[in-house]
Structures are given as structure tokens and as C-alpha cells.
Design an enzyme around this catalytic site. Structure first.
Site, PDB file in Angstrom:
ATOM      1  N   CYS A 149      -2.059   8.334   4.391  1.00 46.56           N
ATOM      2  CA  CYS A 149      -2.137   7.965   2.974  1.00 46.56           C
ATOM      3  C   CYS A 149      -3.481   8.380   2.388  1.00 46.56           C
ATOM      4  O   CYS A 149      -3.593   8.619   1.191  1.00 46.56           O
ATOM      5  CB  CYS A 149      -1.947   6.460   2.810  1.00 46.56           C
ATOM      6  SG  CYS A 149      -0.483   5.808   3.601  1.00 46.56           S
ATOM      7  N   GLU A 195       0.886  -1.172   0.000  1.00 42.67           N
ATOM      8  CA  GLU A 195       0.000   0.000   0.000  1.00 42.67           C
ATOM      9  C   GLU A 195       0.913   1.207   0.000  1.00 42.67           C
ATOM     10  O   GLU A 195       1.781   1.352   0.870  1.00 42.67           O
ATOM     11  CB  GLU A 195      -0.911  -0.020   1.230  1.00 42.67           C
ATOM     12  CG  GLU A 195      -2.019   1.032   1.173  1.00 42.67           C
ATOM     13  CD  GLU A 195      -1.707   2.262   1.988  1.00 42.67           C
ATOM     14  OE1 GLU A 195      -1.535   3.338   1.363  1.00 42.67           O
ATOM     15  OE2 GLU A 195      -1.599   2.176   3.212  1.00 42.67           O
TER      16      GLU A 195
END
Length: 543
Positions: free
Chosen positions: A327, A293
């Protein structure tokens, strides 16, 4: 060995404590912060259950108070990576042969330790080492990590329960073996929960792990490792090492027993790792699992029908909680011209009310960015925007590093929807806004989809169901986690499995069964009870 088909405790999300004035949790956390600041700790690496001190120490300082020293950690070298791999492989047979319920018990115990006696310690370590306020630390280091551990145990049992059908005289079975080799976990600074989950999820499925956290998260990673060991994790199952990334990677990615990587970090680093694995593919016993990720340039799209209070709140929280260092943080927004005056006023009022300062002051909504490198990068983008006639500084635009790495929450209104701060991941408290003509909603959907290489999170704010439906469809590849009438942050384990595609990663959804499936290699077993004793089939017989 125990006999039985065991049911694990049903996983439920850990309640979030509120740390209100006068509460017991606030008192405990304040005490933990005071205790941590009053001493300097010496943090070793953990290889094969042994504390390793190299003497090459690096200081750990709070980002919001960079003159204070919390402690030191012992930096490692290539030899320590090699030692960690040997320790992991030495532990592998006993660990993967341990009954699944015994592995489960370790991580369930770790969850309860975090929920109870270690809650204040792990939250205070995250607050001081990563400059998170009390609430952001609570939802991360305590609640999300607890949820990862408990829900992953439940997902593990669901995976083991997935079995094929059997026909008459045959029993078909599938076992979900751990990978053949070791898993390398690389974890980021911004979430203690991610730092704990990446090695734990692979280990839970019977794998052995070499874990390298970001240097700016080591202070809390040390607490996570202490908890795992107290919960009964055998020596060598997870080995915690520090050191230069390329130096460690040179050892790991050339080892024949490298079986997979569990990664959260930058897109550039992940792409380099993927390329390295590809170049070395002939060296490995198996094809490694690559799970990552990475970055995000997450959007908020407001429709003309949206409520200005909802839009401003989604942006103030989504863009500036934890200084935009998520994020999933809202870093680009698209506001219709008819709504902009009201939204602008509310955003300016909201930012004017923010208190910016150290985490020890519980009134501070915004704290420091993680380090000087991040501070300098953000200051550069802000200065360039201030010098650009096409950019309006709606709020903020200042910074100060005299005490800590403080960037004032900043909002930029841009004339060009493809301006650099609309397309580049900044990872800080900077929100860029493009105001579009109301009638250009459809065109704006195309702009959002094409602006960035990333596809992690995004949201649509609207009271028009047709607009919601159109955006949900047209932006289906622009975000792996899509929010309707909410900010694009705050995914909860068991509710919104997290991950994105395109430049944002492999979308293997942390906090779901999907992720755990990546850490097993199924073997199908067919057993025939009355096997044939003649090769001839009936159709071969004469009339």
C-alpha cells in the site's frame, strides 16, 4: 481470579534475521520451503474451534510457479458466515469476562511461537503463497506480526491504565468494554502481518471476530490460525472463513449484532462496505466501528539538493520491493531536471542488476505479482504507455506469464504529471516519473497534493532544510506517513504507526494505541462514598 496490577513484558521490536549464506535461519527456511513444496495440504475453515470442510475446494498455486499446486482450501457459503457469527456470539461472554492478563498471555505466547518454532513455517508459507522473497517475508510474517502482538498487549495495558481524576468523597473509574456484538475482519493478500493483526487486535480487547482473508493469502492465514490455537485461543473467539465477498457480506452486514469492521483492501470495496453499513444502520444494536486502510498512490519528491544515490536507492527499494505490491510502495516520483540524468543512469543500472524469479532462489530481488488478474491489468497499462508518444520507457516494459506472473520492473517517464499511471493505483512494479524544472519546486508541491485521491505515504529527499520544512507543511494532508530522506515504505510497529486519510482510509494507525481504542466502548463509573441525604443545597437556606 488473580489479584494484582500486572506489568507485561516491555515490548521491543523483533530483530530481523538476515538469512545470509551458511546461517542457521537460511538452512531452516530452505528446509521449510522444500517440505511445503513436497506435499499438498487440505485447508479447512475454522468455526467455533471446529475444522469445516465443504468439499468445494479451490487450488492454491505459487504466483511464481502457477503449474505447481501447494494445496486446496474449502470454500464457504453464506451459511458458513452465519455459523461463524453464531460461534463468535456463543464465545463472547466467557471471552470478554476473561481477565485481561489471560487474554494478553495468549497473544504473547503466539508472538513467541512465531519467533521460535513457527518462524520458518510462516515465512515459507508467505513466500510460496504470496511470492515474497526471504527478506520481505521475514520483515512481514515474522517480525511485524510478532511486533503487532507484543506492542498491542502493551498498548492494551496503557489503555486500561487511563483513568479519570476523583474529587473528595468520590471515586471515578472508566472500564474499557469490548464492543457489543462481533467484529468482522477482512484482510489483504500482501501482508501476513496485517492478516494476523486485524482479527487479533480486536480479539485482544475482548471482542469476538469473524475473519475473512483474501483467497491469495489463505495458505499463510492457515498457519496464523494454527499458531493462535496452539497459543490457547478459545474456540469461537476468532472464526476463519472463506467465500465470495458479497455473499459473506450480505450475511454480516445485515446482522443486528454487527459491531465493527477491521479492513485492509481496496478503496472501492471499502466505500461499498461503508455505504452498505449506512443503509443498514437501523438494523444494528449499536453504531458499528468502521476502521479501514485502503489504497495508495505514494510519492517521492526529490529536491535539487538531494543526493542522486539516495534518490535512486529510495526509488529502487521503495518501488520494487515485493513487486510494488505494498500500500505504501513508491509509485510516482518527481525529480528535478538537474538531477534527472544522474538518477536515470543509476535507476537503469539498478534495474539491470535485479534478478527476477522464484522465491526459492534467494538471489532474486523481484518475484511474481500475486495472480493473473493483477498480471493482466499491469500488462495493459504497460502496453498503453509503450504506445503513447508522450511516455518514455526508461527501463523494463516487458512481462511473461509462461511460468509465473512475472512483470519486469518498469520505469515510465511521463510528460504529463497527471498521466494515468501517475494518478491510478497499479499495485505492481511500475514506477512513473515526472521531471520538473528546478525552479518549479513550489508548483510541484501543488501537483503532488492534487494528483491522487489517496493520502497514505510520501517522502521528501533533500539536503536543504528550508525545502524539507516547506514540503512537510504543504503536503501535510497528502500522506498519513511522511518520510524525510527515506523511501515511503517500511513502517515499523511502535515507531511509525501506519495509516492514511483521504481515499486511503480512516487513519486509525495500526501498530499504535489509537487503533486499539477503536475496539473498546468506555463506561464511566462514579461511586459516591457518603451520598447526600437531603435534596436541599446550602444556598437555599435563609439569611
Amino acid at each position: 481470579m488473580l489479584k494484582g496490577f500486572f506489568n507485561v513484558p516491555v515490548a521491543v521490536n523483533e530483530p530481523v534475521l538476515n538469512y545470509a549464506p551458511g546461517s542457521a535461519e537460511r538452512k531452516a527456511l530452505k528446509l521449510a520451503l522444500s517440505n511445503a513444496r513436497s506435499k499438498r495440504i487440505d485447508i479447512p475453515m475454522y468455526i467455533g474451534g471446529i475444522e469445516i470442510r465443504t468439499g468445494k475446494t479451490i487450488e492454491i498455486r505459487p504466483p511464481h510457479d502457477h503449474q505447481h499446486i501447494l494445496g486446496v482450501y474449502h470454500d464457504g457459503e453464506a451459511s458458513h458466515a452465519a455459523d461463524a457469527i453464531l460461534a463468535a456470539l456463543a464465545a463472547k461472554q466467557n471471552w470478554e469476562n476473561l481477565a485481561w492478563e489471560q487474554r494478553a498471555a495468549i497473544f504473547l505466547k503466539a508472538a513467541d511461537l512465531i519467533a521460535g518454532p513457527y518462524r520458518a513455517e510462516i515465512n515459507s508459507a508467505t513466500m510460496l503463497g504470496q511470492s515474497k522473497n526471504a527478506y520481505q517475508a521475514e520483515i512481514d510474517a515474522a517480525c511485524e506480526l510478532i511486533d503487532f502482538l507484543r506492542f498491542n498487549v502493551q498498548y492494551m495495558t496503557e489503555i486500561y491504565a487511563q483513568q479519570p481524576q476523583s474529587s473528595k468523597g468520590i471515586w471515578n473509574r472508566v472500564e474499557h468494554r469490548p464492543l457489543e456484538g462481533f467484529v468482522f475482519a477482512i484482510t489483504p493478500f500482501n501482508f501476513t502481518a496485517i492478516a494476523g493483526n486485524l482479527p487479533a487486535s480486536a480479539a485482544m480487547m475482548g471482542n469476538v471476530v469473524v475473519w475473512k482473508p483474501a483467497p491469495t493469502q489463505i495458505y499463510a492465514a492457515n498457519v496464523v490460525m494454527k499458531i493462535f490455537m496452539e497459543a490457547g485461543l478459545p474456540a469461537g473467539v476468532i472464526n476463519l472463513i472463506y467465500g465470495d465477498g458479497p455473499l459473506i457480506g450480505e450475511v454480516v452486514f445485515n446482522h443486528p449484532d454487527f459491531a465493527g469492521i477491521h479492513f485492509t483492501g481496496s478503496t472501492g470495496v471499502f466505500q461499498t462496505i461503508w455505504k452498505t453499513i449506512g443503509q443498514n444502520i437501523h438494523k444494528y444494536k449499536t453504531y458499528p466501528r468502521i476502521v479501514g486502510e485502503t489504497g495508495g498512490k505514494d510519492f517521492v519528491l526529490a529536491h535539487a539538493s538531494a543526493d542522486a544515490d539516495v534518490v535512486s536507492t529510495a526509488l529502487l527499494r521503495g518501488a520494487f520491493e515485493y513487486q510494488g505490491q505494498k500500500c505504501s510502495a513508491a509509485s510516482r516520483a518527481y525529480i528535478p531536471a538537474s538531477l534527472w540524468p544522474a538518477v536515470k543512469e543509476k535507476l537503469q543500472a539498478g534495474i539491470a542488476s535485479f534478478k527476477v524469479g522464484p522465491v526459492e532462489d534467494f538471489e532474486c530481488f523481484v518475484n511474481a505479482v500475486i495472480d493473473e488478474k493483477s498480471f493482466n491489468k499491469l500488462a495493459k497499462y504497460i502496453d498503453e504507455a509503450k504506445a503513447d508518444a508522450s511516455v518514455e520507457v526508461v527501463a523494463g516494459g516487458t512481462y511473461d506469464k509462461s511460468k509465473g506472473w512475472f512483470i519486469q520492473p518498469t520505469i515510465l517517464k511521463v510528460a504529463d504529471p497527471f498521466y494515468v499511471t501517475m494518478s491510478t493505483e497499479l499495485f505492481g512494479p511500475v514506477l512513473s516519473i515526472y521531471v520538473y524544472d528546478d525552479q518549479d519546486f513550489d508548483k510541484t508541491l501543488d501537483i503532488i497534493d492534487k494528483t491522487s485521491i489517496y493520502a497514505l505515504t510520501g517522502s521528501i529527499l533533500s539536503q536543504d532544510r528550508y525545502a524539507i520544512a516547506i514540503a512537510t507543511d504543504r503536503l501535510k494532508n497528502a500522506a498519513g506517513n511522511f518520510y524525510i530522506n527515506d523511501k515511503p515504505t517500511g513502517a515499523v510497529v511502535g515507531q511509525q504507526p501506519f495509516g492514511g486519510a483521504r481515499g486511503s482510509g480512516t487513519n486509525d494507525k495500526a501498530g499504535s494505541m489509537i487503533n486499539l481504542l477503536r475496539w473498546v466502548s468506555p463506561r464511566t463509573i462514579k461511586e459516591t462514598f457518603d451520598p447526600p441525604k437531603d435534596y436541599r443545597y446550602p444556598f437555599l437556606s435563609k439569611e
